[in-house]
Scaffold this motif. Structure first.
Motif, PDB file in Angstrom:
ATOM      1  N   THR A   1      14.183  14.008 -66.319  1.00 28.58           N
ATOM      2  CA  THR A   1      14.425  15.407 -65.944  1.00 28.58           C
ATOM      3  C   THR A   1      13.628  15.797 -64.704  1.00 28.58           C
ATOM      4  O   THR A   1      14.145  16.457 -63.784  1.00 28.58           O
ATOM      5  CB  THR A   1      14.045  16.325 -67.121  1.00 28.58           C
ATOM      6  N   ALA A   2      12.348  15.370 -64.669  1.00 28.47           N
ATOM      7  CA  ALA A   2      11.516  15.680 -63.506  1.00 28.47           C
ATOM      8  C   ALA A   2      12.056  15.004 -62.251  1.00 28.47           C
ATOM      9  O   ALA A   2      12.078  15.599 -61.164  1.00 28.47           O
ATOM     10  CB  ALA A   2      10.077  15.241 -63.776  1.00 28.47           C
TER      11      ALA A   2
ATOM     12  N   ALA B   1      10.844  10.285 -75.531  1.00 27.21           N
ATOM     13  CA  ALA B   1      10.616  11.659 -75.072  1.00 27.21           C
ATOM     14  C   ALA B   1       9.972  11.666 -73.689  1.00 27.21           C
ATOM     15  O   ALA B   1      10.329  12.479 -72.810  1.00 27.21           O
ATOM     16  CB  ALA B   1       9.742  12.411 -76.075  1.00 27.21           C
ATOM     17  N   THR B   2       9.024  10.750 -73.473  1.00 25.86           N
ATOM     18  CA  THR B   2       8.389  10.650 -72.157  1.00 25.86           C
ATOM     19  C   THR B   2       9.384  10.244 -71.090  1.00 25.86           C
ATOM     20  O   THR B   2       9.399  10.792 -69.975  1.00 25.86           O
ATOM     21  CB  THR B   2       7.235   9.630 -72.212  1.00 25.86           C
TER      22      THR B   2
ATOM     23  N   ASN C   1       8.126   8.774 -79.144  1.00 21.58           N
ATOM     24  CA  ASN C   1       7.301   9.378 -78.093  1.00 21.58           C
ATOM     25  C   ASN C   1       7.623   8.786 -76.722  1.00 21.58           C
ATOM     26  O   ASN C   1       7.655   9.503 -75.707  1.00 21.58           O
ATOM     27  CB  ASN C   1       5.815   9.173 -78.407  1.00 21.58           C
TER      28      ASN C   1
ATOM     29  N   ASP D   1      12.650  10.690 -71.142  1.00 24.50           N
ATOM     30  CA  ASP D   1      13.560  11.818 -70.902  1.00 24.50           C
ATOM     31  C   ASP D   1      12.911  12.866 -70.004  1.00 24.50           C
ATOM     32  O   ASP D   1      13.562  13.421 -69.096  1.00 24.50           O
ATOM     33  CB  ASP D   1      13.974  12.444 -72.228  1.00 24.50           C
ATOM     34  N   ALA D   2      11.632  13.130 -70.263  1.00 26.65           N
ATOM     35  CA  ALA D   2      10.928  14.110 -69.431  1.00 26.65           C
ATOM     36  C   ALA D   2      10.824  13.618 -67.988  1.00 26.65           C
ATOM     37  O   ALA D   2      10.996  14.397 -67.037  1.00 26.65           O
ATOM     38  CB  ALA D   2       9.533  14.368 -70.006  1.00 26.65           C
TER      39      ALA D   2
END
Length: 213
Positions: free
Chosen positions: A111-112, A104-105, A101, A107-108
């Motif tokens: 991307t942002a 994933a955070t 998790n 990576d997000a």
């Protein structure tokens, strides 16, 4: 060749952590069944020993009970070990899930961040500052135009209130004098009339007498 030596594609997938947890739980359940069975044997031996007197027969049953009890202790020790292994694997699974998790955070967020940099890279701060300055100048020009249009003409900048009050009093006096002269001249005969009008009072009286007769 694949039939003889086999192929890598036919290999079974490696067990996951959850598979290992499920397998350990199954082993614990099977050992618990064995312990329950041993408990039944111990109860039976206990009843038998309670009915026998001290002697070889009772000693033999007691030895069997001791072996069963020893086996039960061994199984209980295995359950404790497997339970600890299960706890460790569940902790590792939880840590792995948390790490997944977290990744994933991250990576997000990456991307942002990349998207924000891409969007803000298209903005020229110099152009924004110039536009702001132009808007400020336009607002100032509009205010100057409004002030110019609202300016009065032929009006002195400074007017003394005392002079205004004196002028107002003078206008009131002139108005009073003109009103009095109109009242005085109300019964005066105009200049374009040669003779004053004659009042016709007698015919009216005669007509009133005739009417009374």
């Amino acid at each position: 060749m694949n039939r003889i030596f086999g192929s890598s594609a036919g290999k079974k997938p490696k067990p996951t952590l959850q598979d290992a947890i499920n397998s350990t739980d199954t082993r614990i359940a099977s050992i618990e069944v064995k312990i329950k069975k041993l408990d039944g044997e111990l109860m039976r031996y206990k009843e038998q020993m309670s009915k026998l007197r001290n002697g070889p027969g009772k000693n033999a049953i007691q030895q069997r009970a001791l072996r069963v009890l020893q086996q039960k202790k061994m199984y209980e020790s295995q359950i404790n070990q497997l339970s600890q292994q299960t706890f460790n694997m569940e902790s590792a699974a939880l840590a792995t899930e948390n790490l997944r998790n977290t990744m994933a955070t991250v990576d997000a967020m990456k991307t942002a961040n990349k998207e924000l940099r891409k969007q803000y890279g298209k903005i020229d701060m110099n152009k924004i500052d110039n536009m702001h300055d132009e808007l400020e100048e336009l607002v100032e020009q509009a205010n100057e135009i409004q002030e110019s249009l609202a300016r009065s003409y032929a009006v002195p900048d400074e007017i003394d209130e005392a002079d205004l009050e004196a002028e107002l009093d003078a206008l009131q006096l002139e108005g009073d004098e003109e009103g009095t002269s109109y009242l005085v001249d109300l019964n005066k005969v105009p200049d374009f009339v040669d003779e004053p009008p004659v009042a016709h009072t007698e015919p009216v009286a005669k007509e009133a007498v005739q009417t009374s007769e």
